[in-house]
Motif scaffolding. Structure first.
Motif, PDB file in Angstrom:
ATOM      1  N   VAL A  68     -10.965 109.838  47.746  1.00 44.09           N
ATOM      2  CA  VAL A  68      -9.508 109.684  47.690  1.00 44.09           C
ATOM      3  C   VAL A  68      -8.818 110.958  48.179  1.00 44.09           C
ATOM      4  O   VAL A  68      -7.822 110.912  48.929  1.00 44.09           O
ATOM      5  CB  VAL A  68      -9.073 109.323  46.261  1.00 44.09           C
ATOM      6  CG1 VAL A  68      -7.553 109.297  46.156  1.00 44.09           C
ATOM      7  CG2 VAL A  68      -9.652 107.988  45.856  1.00 44.09           C
ATOM      8  N   ALA A  69      -9.357 112.119  47.782  1.00 47.94           N
ATOM      9  CA  ALA A  69      -8.757 113.383  48.190  1.00 47.94           C
ATOM     10  C   ALA A  69      -8.835 113.571  49.698  1.00 47.94           C
ATOM     11  O   ALA A  69      -7.863 113.993  50.343  1.00 47.94           O
ATOM     12  CB  ALA A  69      -9.455 114.544  47.476  1.00 47.94           C
ATOM     13  N   MET A  70      -9.968 113.248  50.318  1.00 45.70           N
ATOM     14  CA  MET A  70     -10.111 113.414  51.758  1.00 45.70           C
ATOM     15  C   MET A  70      -9.220 112.445  52.514  1.00 45.70           C
ATOM     16  O   MET A  70      -8.616 112.794  53.543  1.00 45.70           O
ATOM     17  CB  MET A  70     -11.566 113.225  52.172  1.00 45.70           C
ATOM     18  CG  MET A  70     -12.506 114.297  51.641  1.00 45.70           C
ATOM     19  SD  MET A  70     -11.912 115.981  51.905  1.00 45.70           S
ATOM     20  CE  MET A  70     -11.662 115.979  53.670  1.00 45.70           C
ATOM     21  N   ALA A  71      -9.125 111.199  52.034  1.00 43.35           N
ATOM     22  CA  ALA A  71      -8.228 110.245  52.691  1.00 43.35           C
ATOM     23  C   ALA A  71      -6.779 110.718  52.595  1.00 43.35           C
ATOM     24  O   ALA A  71      -6.006 110.653  53.568  1.00 43.35           O
ATOM     25  CB  ALA A  71      -8.390 108.870  52.063  1.00 43.35           C
ATOM     26  N   GLY A  72      -6.379 111.207  51.436  1.00 39.70           N
ATOM     27  CA  GLY A  72      -5.016 111.707  51.292  1.00 39.70           C
ATOM     28  C   GLY A  72      -4.762 112.938  52.130  1.00 39.70           C
ATOM     29  O   GLY A  72      -3.669 113.104  52.702  1.00 39.70           O
ATOM     30  N   ALA A  73      -5.753 113.811  52.221  1.00 41.63           N
ATOM     31  CA  ALA A  73      -5.573 115.021  53.025  1.00 41.63           C
ATOM     32  C   ALA A  73      -5.433 114.679  54.498  1.00 41.63           C
ATOM     33  O   ALA A  73      -4.629 115.287  55.225  1.00 41.63           O
ATOM     34  CB  ALA A  73      -6.759 115.960  52.810  1.00 41.63           C
ATOM     35  N   ALA A  74      -6.187 113.710  54.970  1.00 46.93           N
ATOM     36  CA  ALA A  74      -6.073 113.311  56.371  1.00 46.93           C
ATOM     37  C   ALA A  74      -4.750 112.616  56.650  1.00 46.93           C
ATOM     38  O   ALA A  74      -4.201 112.712  57.755  1.00 46.93           O
ATOM     39  CB  ALA A  74      -7.238 112.396  56.740  1.00 46.93           C
ATOM     40  N   ALA A  75      -4.206 111.932  55.664  1.00 46.69           N
ATOM     41  CA  ALA A  75      -2.943 111.208  55.866  1.00 46.69           C
ATOM     42  C   ALA A  75      -1.721 112.084  55.646  1.00 46.69           C
ATOM     43  O   ALA A  75      -0.611 111.662  55.973  1.00 46.69           O
ATOM     44  CB  ALA A  75      -2.896 109.994  54.933  1.00 46.69           C
ATOM     45  N   THR A  76      -1.890 113.270  55.084  1.00 41.98           N
ATOM     46  CA  THR A  76      -0.739 114.123  54.775  1.00 41.98           C
ATOM     47  C   THR A  76       0.094 114.452  56.012  1.00 41.98           C
ATOM     48  O   THR A  76       1.330 114.324  55.979  1.00 41.98           O
ATOM     49  CB  THR A  76      -1.222 115.409  54.081  1.00 41.98           C
ATOM     50  OG1 THR A  76      -1.807 115.057  52.825  1.00 41.98           O
ATOM     51  CG2 THR A  76      -0.072 116.372  53.859  1.00 41.98           C
ATOM     52  N   PRO A  77      -0.490 114.881  57.136  1.00 39.94           N
ATOM     53  CA  PRO A  77       0.362 115.180  58.299  1.00 39.94           C
ATOM     54  C   PRO A  77       1.123 113.968  58.821  1.00 39.94           C
ATOM     55  O   PRO A  77       2.218 114.104  59.374  1.00 39.94           O
ATOM     56  CB  PRO A  77      -0.648 115.691  59.349  1.00 39.94           C
ATOM     57  CG  PRO A  77      -1.820 116.151  58.565  1.00 39.94           C
ATOM     58  CD  PRO A  77      -1.904 115.221  57.394  1.00 39.94           C
TER      59      PRO A  77
ATOM     60  N   GLY B  64     -14.162 119.953  52.748  1.00 40.89           N
ATOM     61  CA  GLY B  64     -14.895 118.715  52.488  1.00 40.89           C
ATOM     62  C   GLY B  64     -16.383 118.856  52.731  1.00 40.89           C
ATOM     63  O   GLY B  64     -17.205 118.354  51.956  1.00 40.89           O
ATOM     64  N   PHE B  65     -16.757 119.553  53.792  1.00 45.46           N
ATOM     65  CA  PHE B  65     -18.189 119.698  54.099  1.00 45.46           C
ATOM     66  C   PHE B  65     -18.877 120.605  53.084  1.00 45.46           C
ATOM     67  O   PHE B  65     -20.036 120.363  52.702  1.00 45.46           O
ATOM     68  CB  PHE B  65     -18.372 120.250  55.506  1.00 45.46           C
ATOM     69  CG  PHE B  65     -17.936 119.296  56.583  1.00 45.46           C
ATOM     70  CD1 PHE B  65     -18.294 117.959  56.530  1.00 45.46           C
ATOM     71  CD2 PHE B  65     -17.150 119.718  57.641  1.00 45.46           C
ATOM     72  CE1 PHE B  65     -17.891 117.059  57.511  1.00 45.46           C
ATOM     73  CE2 PHE B  65     -16.743 118.840  58.620  1.00 45.46           C
ATOM     74  CZ  PHE B  65     -17.110 117.509  58.561  1.00 45.46           C
ATOM     75  N   VAL B  66     -18.188 121.662  52.631  1.00 47.11           N
ATOM     76  CA  VAL B  66     -18.775 122.522  51.599  1.00 47.11           C
ATOM     77  C   VAL B  66     -18.971 121.744  50.306  1.00 47.11           C
ATOM     78  O   VAL B  66     -20.008 121.854  49.629  1.00 47.11           O
ATOM     79  CB  VAL B  66     -17.882 123.756  51.383  1.00 47.11           C
ATOM     80  CG1 VAL B  66     -18.334 124.536  50.148  1.00 47.11           C
ATOM     81  CG2 VAL B  66     -17.911 124.661  52.616  1.00 47.11           C
ATOM     82  N   LEU B  67     -17.966 120.933  49.948  1.00 44.05           N
ATOM     83  CA  LEU B  67     -18.098 120.112  48.745  1.00 44.05           C
ATOM     84  C   LEU B  67     -19.237 119.115  48.888  1.00 44.05           C
ATOM     85  O   LEU B  67     -20.021 118.907  47.947  1.00 44.05           O
ATOM     86  CB  LEU B  67     -16.776 119.381  48.483  1.00 44.05           C
ATOM     87  CG  LEU B  67     -16.744 118.473  47.250  1.00 44.05           C
ATOM     88  CD1 LEU B  67     -16.934 119.293  45.978  1.00 44.05           C
ATOM     89  CD2 LEU B  67     -15.425 117.704  47.195  1.00 44.05           C
ATOM     90  N   ALA B  68     -19.369 118.490  50.053  1.00 44.09           N
ATOM     91  CA  ALA B  68     -20.454 117.517  50.265  1.00 44.09           C
ATOM     92  C   ALA B  68     -21.815 118.183  50.194  1.00 44.09           C
ATOM     93  O   ALA B  68     -22.772 117.614  49.653  1.00 44.09           O
ATOM     94  CB  ALA B  68     -20.274 116.829  51.616  1.00 44.09           C
ATOM     95  N   ALA B  69     -21.925 119.409  50.729  1.00 39.63           N
ATOM     96  CA  ALA B  69     -23.210 120.106  50.674  1.00 39.63           C
ATOM     97  C   ALA B  69     -23.529 120.543  49.255  1.00 39.63           C
ATOM     98  O   ALA B  69     -24.692 120.483  48.822  1.00 39.63           O
ATOM     99  CB  ALA B  69     -23.184 121.315  51.611  1.00 39.63           C
TER     100      ALA B  69
END
Length: 1019
Positions: A251-260, A284-289
């Motif tokens: 949800v956070a990544m989708a919202g971050a991509a939609a913010t602009p 996002g990549f650091v969190l995924a790793a």
């Protein structure tokens, strides 16, 4: 009041979830107690202590008594019996009376194997819906309620704009706090991780909506503050994801991509937008790793890739290329540098799949960078393709991806380059211009080769094949496009690429366990040779291309003799075939046929190419490559034959406008092919390989097809474009055009074992022979006018005779006696019936000058004689066919009598009317009487022959003619004749019939006497 209803529905869903959760826990506890109860019932009873029976052993198996007791130590050291051990049998040793009592156990049957339960059951589905489905629905309801609350308040004007935004912020914060409250519950009560994560996500969506409304709807805050707040919400959600799990991170990544997008993207400066996208991607990549979240890795890559589109629309391909490269490298880095403590195989698999999916996906966005305005194929596009090729090769070398994934960046690069050159060759960017274009194409093999050397054989072959084939295809497509665009020496980079790949093949050969059988090495060498061939084709003049390709073939053959690498011999054969192909180009053969290429030069180039190709075949044979050597030899033979064809055409026909020898030219080409095929048949050896066998079939098949198509159809002197045969009848050029090919095919079929090819050659020989007979007959009748004259009665009668002669050849008993010709004997009845039916139709109607369709005068006398001879020959052949003792023989004899009967009638008719045989009889009775007399004599002769030979067909035919004559006398002569002629007619016919009866009686009596005096045949 929709928001009140939605909030109430959300509370009701939460309460129902708590109730269902409590019911589920109680049901699980009850099921666990039930399982324990079942296990206690199925458990075997504890063994009971009792003394062994002291009775005497059974008589069936007496055992000696043991005099000494067993020591206690032995009892303590002996292993205890298994509770699943079977009971002792009757003949086992029983303990003696002095032994201590032993433990015995009741036998228990083996446990039943567990039945595999389906993966998805009703119970599992209901559990999932109760636990996860309601959580998702509840979270969606909360998010929708928060958004609708803000929208409803805005529409109705219930609160002032600041109050509305404050209410939305409070509601979002309450949802986040509710998620924390659920997360902090004890595990024994109502703790639900998914519900907590979705509640936090719903609160985040509400906060996003509040920020967007405050900036875009009410204009309460400036752009920079809205961007900072939206980014803060996204980063806060990423932080909360460490506690709530992966759903909140998604949800956070989708919202971050939609913010602009929701904060008016046009207000963002390019630098700030790029920094924001990089920050979101890295986070996002650091969190995924760190958390080993595969879905988060892929969604982050997708979001960063989508954020590359606005810079493209703003004509900033460099910024977009950086984001696409980050989207490709991020998942791979997350998988490579993931936290491995406590890792499960499923987590590693998801991260690996995310990395591969991202590497595949970003190539679509790379195509967008290639075609982005203002200039396609910009430098950023070329650098991005190079980066993607390198990243994919690195992932494959590090075993982070499969080799097949290398096809994605390779094909994307090839497609982009080709499309840019094809549609925008004039205004194309630097990435599609030499030498940068070929440097980019060279990166595919250069990046794939180091990775392939680190892989096992199967994967190495796959990677080398993708890189080599894609590079060869790209170079082949780029050369004509660059040449058309006006680039000088467009073939040079292809030559350098091919030479470089040939040199690098040494590294592959050293890495291979068996270079002679390594498919990857063969494909690599094939692609390299293809680019070298392309350079030869582009750099050498067309008139010298055959010799140049033959030289390439001999060079590769020499390398194959020295190095046992797979691919060298095959590419040598390909070069030989290309030498043949370029001879067929209009730039070579067209110039030679038109006379613009000197005959001496053409002969020298063709001869040199054939000789060099034969040398290459010898080198391949010396290297032990029999099949390739035979293929190279076949190519050399075809080069030589083609040179001979061109030379014969130039000599026979000459230059255009100097005359036409179409038929002769085609005939000579057919004879060359068939003669070469006959030579191959005569030199056939038992150890010939498949190529040598197929080479013979192809050469003779080509000659047969060439002859039937050209001499039989196109260049035929009757209905085609061929010239009139030169020479007298039967001794003209038709012998060379048709009879000579028939003889060559017959000899080749005779020297070959019986198979499908040999049968085809026999049929071809028969077709050529029949064509010669038909055309020779027509030329003999019409001469130079054979192409324009119509078909006359004598000509069609001659064709009927040819058909009967063909049937006679098929029905020859000597043919049926040969086992290898049995297939012809099986076709003989069909051919015979067709020939007999055609003869009856022709002689009975079509070729009849009396009642046939053509009523023209039968002149001159030679025509009448030829027609009579044709009838006689047809009758003789029918009698010959009638020697068979079957239905066909009976029919043939009857038809022969019919043809003779027609001939006799035509002779009588010609005697009275001459050439005007179609005229009416007139009122004279002499002709009518003559027909009756001649028919009666003919019938009497046939009847006598049938009686003498005991031939029922002849007897019935003679009787039929006599009865027909009697009927004619009664019905026709009686009405048309009068006086002495009428009486003479009756007297003559009557006398003949009476004499015939006496003669037949005498013949029958003589035959019966001869049979009675002859001794009976021995059994």
């Amino acid at each position: 009041m929709e928001w009140v209803f939605i909030v109430g529905l959300t509370v009701w869903v939460a309460v129902q979830h708590q109730s269902l959760d409590m019911v589920r826990r109680r049901l699980d506890r009850a099921l666990a107690e039930l399982d324990l109860l079942k296990a206690s019932i199925a458990r075997p009873k504890p063994p009971e202590m009792h003394e062994a029976p002291r009775e005497a052993p059974a008589p069936a198996a007496p055992q000696p008594a043991v005099s000494e007791p067993v020591p206690p130590e032995s009892l303590s050291q002996a292993p205890s019996p298994s509770p699943f051990a079977p009971a002792p049998k009757a003949d086992e040793v029983r303990p003696s009376p002095t032994e201590p009592p032993r433990l015995t156990s009741v036998p228990v049957s083996a446990p039943r194997p567990a039945v595999a339960r389906p993966l998805i059951t009703r119970e599992a589905a209901s559990t999932w819906l109760a636990e996860n489905g309601l959580a998702w629905i509840g979270g969606g309801g909360l998010a929708l309620g928060g958004l609708l609350l803000v929208a409803y308040a805005a529409q109705k004007g219930i609160f002032t704009p600041p109050l509305r935004i404050a209410a939305a912020v409070v509601l979002g914060a309450l949802m986040v706090l509710a998620s924390e409250w659920i997360l902090r519950r004890k595990a024994e009560t109502s703790r639900h991780l998914l519900a907590a994560a979705i509640a936090a996500g719903a609160g985040a969506v509400t906060l996003y909506g509040a920020v967007c409304a405050a900036h875009g709807l009410y204009h309460l805050i400036p752009f920079w503050l809205a961007a900072v707040l939206a980014a803060a919400v996204s980063l806060g959600l990423l932080g909360l994801a460490l506690r709530h799990g992966e759903p909140l991170a998604l949800v956070a990544m989708a919202g971050a991509a939609a913010t602009p997008i929701v904060t008016d993207i046009s207000s963002w400066s390019p630098l700030v937008f790029e920094a924001y996208a990089l920050l979101i991607g890295v986070t996002g990549f650091v969190l995924a790793a760190g958390r080993r979240w595969g879905w988060t890795s892929f969604v982050t890559a997708l979001g960063v890739a989508l954020l590359s589109l606005p810079p493209l629309a703003d004509r900033q391909p460099g910024a977009a290329a950086v984001l696409v490269a980050l989207a490709a490298a991020g998942p791979m880095a997350a998988f490579w540098r993931r936290r491995r403590t406590g890792e499960t195989p499923a987590e590693a698999m998801r991260l690996r799949q995310a990395s591969m999916a991202a590497l595949f996906m970003v190539n679509l966005f790379a195509l967008a960078v290639w075609f982005a305005p203002p200039t396609p194929a910009s430098a950023a596009a070329g650098v991005l393709s190079a980066v993607l090729l390198g990243l994919t090769a690195l992932a494959i070398a590090a075993r982070l991806a499969e080799p097949g994934l290398f096809a994605a960046p390779t094909l994307a690069t090839v497609f982009a380059v080709t499309a840019c050159l094809l549609f925008q060759s004039k205004g194309v960017g630097i990435a599609a211009r030499p030498p940068w274009l070929h440097l980019l194409l060279a990166l595919a093999p250069l990046t794939a080769l180091p990775a392939a050397l680190r892989l096992p054989a199967a994967k190495r072959t796959q990677l080398l094949a993708i890189a080599a084939v894609a590079t060869a295809v790209a170079a082949s497509l780029a050369w004509p496009l660059l040449d058309e665009a006006g680039f000088a020496h467009a073939w040079t980079p292809a030559a350098l690429l091919g030479a470089g790949m040939l040199g690098l093949s040494v590294l592959i050969a050293r890495r291979c366990e068996t270079p002679s059988r390594d498919l990857g090495l063969g494909l690599w060498l094939g692609a390299a040779a293809e680019m070298v061939f392309l350079a030869v084709h582009a750099a050498v003049e067309p008139r010298f291309e055959p010799a140049a390709f033959a030289a390439a073939a001999v060079a590769l053959a020499a390398a194959a003799r020295r190095l046992s690498w797979r691919g060298l011999a095959e590419t040598s054969v390909a070069a030989g075939l290309l030498a043949l192909v370029v001879m067929l180009r209009p730039a070579f053969i067209g110039e030679a046929l038109a006379g613009r290429l000197p005959l001496a030069l053409m002969a020298a180039v063709s001869g040199a190419a054939a000789a060099i190709a034969f040398v290459a075949a010898w080198l391949l044979k010396a290297a032990g490559r029999r099949n390739e050597a035979e293929s190279q030899g076949a190519a050399a033979l075809m080069i030589l034959l083609l040179g001979l064809f061109v030379g014969v055409h130039v000599v026979v026909v000459g230059k255009p406008g100097e005359g036409s020898g179409f038929l002769l030219d085609a005939s000579l080409r057919t004879l060359i092919l068939l003669a070469a095929g006959l030579v191959l048949v005569l030199r056939r050896r038992p150890d010939d390989g498949p190529v040598a066998r197929w080479r013979t079939l192809i050469v003779i098949g080509a000659g047969l097809a060439h002859g039937l198509l050209l001499q039989g159809l196109v260049a035929n002197p009757w209905w085609g474009l061929g010239e009139v045969p030169a020479g007298p009848p039967l001794l003209n050029t038709l012998l060379l055009s048709y009879l000579a090919p028939a003889m060559l095919l017959a000899v080749a079929a005779w020297r070959r074992p019986v198979d499908a090819a040999g049968r085809g050659w026999v049929v071809g020989a028969a077709a050529f022979g029949l064509l010669w007979a038909v055309l020779a007959l027509r030329h003999g009748i019409h001469g130079p006018a054979m192409g324009e004259a119509g078909i006359g009665r004598g000509e069609i009668a001659g064709y009927a005779v040819l058909a009967l002669a063909t049937a006679r050849g098929f029905l020859d008993p000597r043919l049926a006696a040969r086992p290898e010709a049995s297939w012809l004997a099986r076709a003989a009845p069909t051919v015979g019936w067709i020939a007999v039916a055609s003869a009856v139709l022709v002689f009975g109607f079509i070729a009849n000058p009396w009642w046939g369709p053509e009523q023209a005068l039968l002149s001159p006398l030679v025509a009448a004689v030829l027609l009579a001879l044709a009838h006689g020959a047809g009758a003789a052949l029918l009698l010959e066919l009638g020697r068979r003792d079957d239905r066909f023989g009976t029919t043939a004899r009857a038809c022969a009598i019919g043809v003779l009967f027609v001939l006799v009638g035509l002779v009588v008719r010609y005697g009275f009317h001459g050439p005007a045989m179609g005229a009416s009889m007139g009122s004279g009775g002499l002709e009518t009487w003559a027909f009756s007399a001649v028919w009666a004599v003919f019938g009497l002769v046939v009847l006598s022959l049938g009686s003498a030979r005991k031939d029922a067909v002849l007897r019935w035919a003679g009787l039929a003619v006599l009865l027909l004559t009697a009927g004619k006398v009664l019905l026709v002569d009686l009405a048309r004749l009068d006086g002495v002629v009428r009486a003479a007619s009756f007297l003559a016919v009557g006398a003949l019939l009476l004499g015939g009866a006496v003669l037949v009686r005498r013949l029958n009596a003589r035959t019966a006497k001869a049979q009675a005096s002859s001794p009976p045949a021995a059994d």
